[in-house]
Scaffold this motif. Structure first.
Motif, PDB file in Angstrom:
ATOM      1  N   HIS A   1      63.617   3.524  43.359  1.00  0.00           N
ATOM      2  CA  HIS A   1      64.192   4.790  43.841  1.00  0.00           C
ATOM      3  C   HIS A   1      63.552   6.022  43.197  1.00  0.00           C
ATOM      4  N   GLN A   2      62.377   5.858  42.570  1.00  0.00           N
ATOM      5  CA  GLN A   2      61.754   6.980  41.878  1.00  0.00           C
ATOM      6  C   GLN A   2      60.647   7.605  42.714  1.00  0.00           C
ATOM      7  N   VAL A   3      60.757   8.896  42.959  1.00  0.00           N
ATOM      8  CA  VAL A   3      59.688   9.645  43.616  1.00  0.00           C
ATOM      9  C   VAL A   3      58.594   9.944  42.593  1.00  0.00           C
ATOM     10  N   VAL A   4      57.343   9.785  43.013  1.00  0.00           N
ATOM     11  CA  VAL A   4      56.207  10.122  42.158  1.00  0.00           C
ATOM     12  C   VAL A   4      55.372  11.184  42.862  1.00  0.00           C
ATOM     13  N   ASP A   5      55.443  12.423  42.363  1.00  0.00           N
ATOM     14  CA  ASP A   5      54.570  13.485  42.865  1.00  0.00           C
ATOM     15  C   ASP A   5      53.139  13.139  42.449  1.00  0.00           C
ATOM     16  N   THR A   6      52.204  13.204  43.391  1.00  0.00           N
ATOM     17  CA  THR A   6      50.836  12.743  43.137  1.00  0.00           C
ATOM     18  C   THR A   6      49.841  13.789  43.630  1.00  0.00           C
ATOM     19  N   TRP A   7      48.869  14.107  42.783  1.00  0.00           N
ATOM     20  CA  TRP A   7      47.808  15.054  43.116  1.00  0.00           C
ATOM     21  C   TRP A   7      46.457  14.392  42.889  1.00  0.00           C
ATOM     22  N   ALA A   8      45.423  14.898  43.571  1.00  0.00           N
ATOM     23  CA  ALA A   8      44.057  14.448  43.314  1.00  0.00           C
ATOM     24  C   ALA A   8      43.138  15.661  43.337  1.00  0.00           C
ATOM     25  N   PHE A   9      42.252  15.740  42.352  1.00  0.00           N
ATOM     26  CA  PHE A   9      41.297  16.841  42.216  1.00  0.00           C
ATOM     27  C   PHE A   9      39.886  16.276  42.124  1.00  0.00           C
ATOM     28  N   ASN A  10      38.938  16.956  42.705  1.00  0.00           N
ATOM     29  CA  ASN A  10      37.528  16.633  42.519  1.00  0.00           C
ATOM     30  C   ASN A  10      37.222  16.747  41.021  1.00  0.00           C
ATOM     31  N   ALA A  11      36.701  15.683  40.432  1.00  0.00           N
ATOM     32  CA  ALA A  11      36.459  15.677  38.991  1.00  0.00           C
ATOM     33  C   ALA A  11      35.422  16.714  38.571  1.00  0.00           C
ATOM     34  N   GLU A  12      34.552  17.107  39.505  1.00  0.00           N
ATOM     35  CA  GLU A  12      33.498  18.068  39.183  1.00  0.00           C
ATOM     36  C   GLU A  12      33.924  19.510  39.421  1.00  0.00           C
TER      37      GLU A  12
ATOM     38  N   PRO B   1      62.588  -2.023  44.573  1.00  0.00           N
ATOM     39  CA  PRO B   1      61.936  -2.245  43.281  1.00  0.00           C
ATOM     40  C   PRO B   1      60.632  -3.030  43.424  1.00  0.00           C
ATOM     41  N   GLY B   2      59.603  -2.541  42.760  1.00  0.00           N
ATOM     42  CA  GLY B   2      58.310  -3.209  42.778  1.00  0.00           C
ATOM     43  C   GLY B   2      57.385  -2.775  43.889  1.00  0.00           C
ATOM     44  N   ASP B   3      57.863  -1.965  44.834  1.00  0.00           N
ATOM     45  CA  ASP B   3      56.959  -1.452  45.872  1.00  0.00           C
ATOM     46  C   ASP B   3      55.828  -0.663  45.217  1.00  0.00           C
ATOM     47  N   TYR B   4      54.667  -0.713  45.844  1.00  0.00           N
ATOM     48  CA  TYR B   4      53.536   0.016  45.273  1.00  0.00           C
ATOM     49  C   TYR B   4      52.615   0.519  46.376  1.00  0.00           C
ATOM     50  N   VAL B   5      51.793   1.497  46.003  1.00  0.00           N
ATOM     51  CA  VAL B   5      50.710   1.956  46.864  1.00  0.00           C
ATOM     52  C   VAL B   5      49.403   1.813  46.089  1.00  0.00           C
ATOM     53  N   VAL B   6      48.303   1.638  46.821  1.00  0.00           N
ATOM     54  CA  VAL B   6      46.971   1.635  46.233  1.00  0.00           C
ATOM     55  C   VAL B   6      46.179   2.749  46.905  1.00  0.00           C
ATOM     56  N   LEU B   7      45.673   3.671  46.096  1.00  0.00           N
ATOM     57  CA  LEU B   7      44.876   4.798  46.576  1.00  0.00           C
ATOM     58  C   LEU B   7      43.477   4.654  45.985  1.00  0.00           C
ATOM     59  N   ARG B   8      42.460   4.561  46.868  1.00  0.00           N
ATOM     60  CA  ARG B   8      41.090   4.326  46.386  1.00  0.00           C
ATOM     61  C   ARG B   8      40.272   5.610  46.444  1.00  0.00           C
ATOM     62  N   ALA B   9      39.590   5.897  45.344  1.00  0.00           N
ATOM     63  CA  ALA B   9      38.829   7.132  45.216  1.00  0.00           C
ATOM     64  C   ALA B   9      37.604   7.123  46.110  1.00  0.00           C
ATOM     65  N   GLN B  10      37.435   8.194  46.867  1.00  0.00           N
ATOM     66  CA  GLN B  10      36.274   8.373  47.730  1.00  0.00           C
ATOM     67  C   GLN B  10      35.242   9.308  47.094  1.00  0.00           C
ATOM     68  N   MET B  11      35.571   9.829  45.924  1.00  0.00           N
ATOM     69  CA  MET B  11      34.656  10.633  45.106  1.00  0.00           C
ATOM     70  C   MET B  11      35.180  10.527  43.681  1.00  0.00           C
ATOM     71  N   ASP B  12      34.401  10.909  42.705  1.00  0.00           N
ATOM     72  CA  ASP B  12      34.910  10.979  41.339  1.00  0.00           C
ATOM     73  C   ASP B  12      36.052  11.989  41.326  1.00  0.00           C
ATOM     74  N   CYS B  13      37.197  11.569  40.848  1.00  0.00           N
ATOM     75  CA  CYS B  13      38.362  12.451  40.953  1.00  0.00           C
ATOM     76  C   CYS B  13      39.325  12.248  39.795  1.00  0.00           C
TER      77      CYS B  13
END
Length: 199
Positions: A33-44, A159-171
């Motif tokens: 039941h936990q929300v996870v705010d998620t951001w992604a930034f270009n590492a460069e 409980p135990g649900d998950y997502v997989v997010l794969r990087a398309q650039m260095d981030c």
């Protein structure tokens, strides 16, 4: 596929990790039941970041789904939504909570919040974000009616649900275990989540 140890995203706090192109992050809703705010930034260049207003014209939906790319404000893919074991209810409409938001909800003292958690998470790895983009609110349930009205719902994940997010650039991927305990978005009780880096 090799995986790092499972790391803790503490309740009400933030964490960030660097991903090389091709690596992935597995974010686990440990208690369901936990929300996870998620951001992604270009590492460069942190001025390039995951942007839902730029992703929606390409995905055709306000709800990101497994098999879709998440794009930046420069319309490049930054993450691929590779796997989702939950019912797929996530939010891209609501800004990360901040101290101003809790003031409007009646708080008279400081309240932990996702905006400050983002700053703290990036500081831990030596970075300062130039802005706070709208997050991908994993497992946040914000139903939208035909009249455009929104509802603050409880997560429908388990409980135990998950997502997989794969990087398309260095981030850089940053996460906040949302501290919201006034509205029902975390089932009223913020708790820890977990994550793992996958090669």
């Amino acid at each position: 596929m090799t995986a790092s140890e499972i790391l803790t995203l503490p309740a009400r706090k933030g964490r960030a990790s660097r991903l090389s192109k091709g690596q992935a992050i597995k974010i686990i809703n440990t208690h369901g039941h936990q929300v996870v705010d998620t951001w992604a930034f270009n590492a460069e260049d942190l001025r390039e970041f995951m942007s839902h207003e730029h992703s929606r014209p390409l995905t055709g939906s306000i709800f990101p789904k497994e098999g879709q790319h998440l794009h930046t404000n420069r319309r490049r893919s930054i993450l691929f939504f590779e796997e989702d074991t939950s019912p797929g209810v996530h939010d891209t409409l609501i800004a990360s909570c901040d101290d101003y938001r809790y003031g409007l909800l009646g708080c008279t003292e400081y309240h932990d919040n996702c905006t400050d958690n983002l700053h703290a998470a990036l500081r831990q790895i030596g970075l300062i974000p130039p802005d706070v983009p709208a997050p991908l609110n994993l497992w946040m349930n914000i139903p939208v009616g035909q009249d455009g009205q929104i509802i603050w719902g409880e997560p429908v994940s388990k409980p135990g649900d998950y997502v997989v997010l794969r990087a398309q650039m260095d981030c850089i991927v940053a996460m906040s275990a949302c501290p919201q305990d006034i509205l029902p978005v975390n089932g009223g009780k913020p708790v820890e989540a977990h994550y793992q880096i996958l090669s």
